[in-house]
Design an enzyme around this catalytic site. Structure first.
Site, PDB file in Angstrom:
ATOM      1  N   LYS A 161      74.116  19.277  48.574  1.00 29.52           N
ATOM      2  CA  LYS A 161      75.503  19.069  49.015  1.00 29.52           C
ATOM      3  C   LYS A 161      75.638  19.418  50.480  1.00 29.52           C
ATOM      4  O   LYS A 161      74.865  20.194  51.051  1.00 29.52           O
ATOM      5  CB  LYS A 161      76.478  19.903  48.177  1.00 29.52           C
ATOM      6  CG  LYS A 161      76.286  21.423  48.222  1.00 29.52           C
ATOM      7  CD  LYS A 161      76.895  22.119  49.424  1.00 29.52           C
ATOM      8  CE  LYS A 161      76.691  23.628  49.390  1.00 29.52           C
ATOM      9  NZ  LYS A 161      77.047  24.312  50.658  1.00 29.52           N
ATOM     10  N   ASP A 175      78.883  27.538  43.643  1.00 33.18           N
ATOM     11  CA  ASP A 175      78.525  26.153  43.947  1.00 33.18           C
ATOM     12  C   ASP A 175      77.956  25.403  42.751  1.00 33.18           C
ATOM     13  O   ASP A 175      77.777  24.185  42.822  1.00 33.18           O
ATOM     14  CB  ASP A 175      77.484  26.108  45.077  1.00 33.18           C
ATOM     15  CG  ASP A 175      78.066  26.457  46.439  1.00 33.18           C
ATOM     16  OD1 ASP A 175      79.303  26.496  46.564  1.00 33.18           O
ATOM     17  OD2 ASP A 175      77.281  26.686  47.370  1.00 33.18           O
TER      18      ASP A 175
END
Length: 300
Positions: A10, A138
């Site tokens: 990401k 996350d």
């Protein structure tokens, strides 16, 4: 039987950070975009597990004990369903380690989905996301992929629309940065001033929805960047090299030290990558685009 799950890295196109909470965490407005750099986690039945091995770039830096998020994910799912976590987990790693691109979180999400498939527990999506949130801030996004706004610690997700493909170049640094250390430095730098509540940028969300790289470039921000640069000043040279090569935007990815450069198209990304490669300011350079799908079973 073996099950393999592929999971993306990401980049944080916005990371707004609030003041430290009493529990030590920070409220965030964290706009995630999954990009096409992937780890793969393969799980197989194994007596006396869980055990873990790893191959690929920087594999030597990956813990092979109970602190590995892939191991913790297997144990968490097994505990919920009252089964023994007797699996071997093999990580084929291509996401940078300690690079601010959620490589460890990705492995946790991949292992969770792989074990759920292998064991046939068929956990509801909501339950998988709850386990992800327990593992780390996350991890839920690694399961979901695409683009999303994370609030709370980043674990409360709202899926976002994207209107096109965004092209990125990532420069890997010569050493890693500890996420907790970067947050501690953020707190040190914030001493004596008011830290505003983190809020997602409407301009940035609009740029994602429209697929407009120029508008996105004008809106990207990372409140952790000053802390990362304080701990790793050489990153400023990498950022300058990328801007000088024509990147639309340059920023530290998450807590760093990977730096991310937004390009207008694939051809521009290749040119930025070549310039960074020859700049002498980074270890390696990778090109990827997003959004990319979240954790996906690819075999088994």
């Amino acid at each position: 039987m073996a099950v393999t799950v592929r999971v993306p890295a990401k980049v944080n196109v916005q990371l707004a950070v609030g003041a430290a909470r009493p529990d030590g965490f920070h409220d965030l407005a964290n706009v995630f975009l999954a990009v096409g750099l992937y780890d793969e986690v393969t799980v197989t039945p194994s007596a006396g597990g869980p055990t873990v091995t790893c191959e690929g770039p920087d594999a030597a830096q990956v813990p092979l004990d109970g602190t590995n998020l892939a191991v913790r994910a297997a144990e968490a799912l097994a505990a919920r369903y009252g089964i023994s976590p007797d699996v071997h987990l093999h990580i084929a790693k291509d996401i940078p380690v300690a690079g601010g691109m959620a490589g460890g979180s990705a492995d946790g999400a991949a292992a969770l989905l792989a074990c759920d498939t292998l064991w046939g527990t068929n956990a509801p999506r909501r339950e998988l996301l709850d386990i992800c949130a327990e593992l780390g801030s996350d991890v839920p996004f690694s399961l979901v992929g695409g683009a999303a706004l994370g609030t709370g610690r980043g674990e409360k997700l709202r899926v976002l629309e994207t209107g096109g493909t965004f092209h990125w170049v990532f420069a890997m640094a010569v050493r890693g940065l500890s996420t907790p250390a970067v947050f501690r430095e953020f707190d040190r730098l914030a001493e004596g001033r008011d830290v505003p509540e983190p809020v997602a940028s409407e301009a940035l969300l609009g740029a994602l929805a429209e697929g407009d790289p120029d508008a996105l470039a004008a809106a990207v921000t990372n409140d952790l960047q000053p802390a990362a640069l304080s701990l790793f000043p050489e990153l400023a040279d990498t950022l300058a090299a990328g801007r000088g090569a024509g990147a639309l935007a340059a920023l530290v990815s998450g807590s760093g030290p990977t730096t991310a450069f937004l390009a207008r198209d694939a051809e521009s990304a290749a040119k930025v990558a070549e310039s960074l490669h020859t700049s002498g300011t980074c270890r390696t350079v990778r090109v990827a685009s997003g959004p990319a799908p979240g954790a996906t079973v690819v075999a088994g």
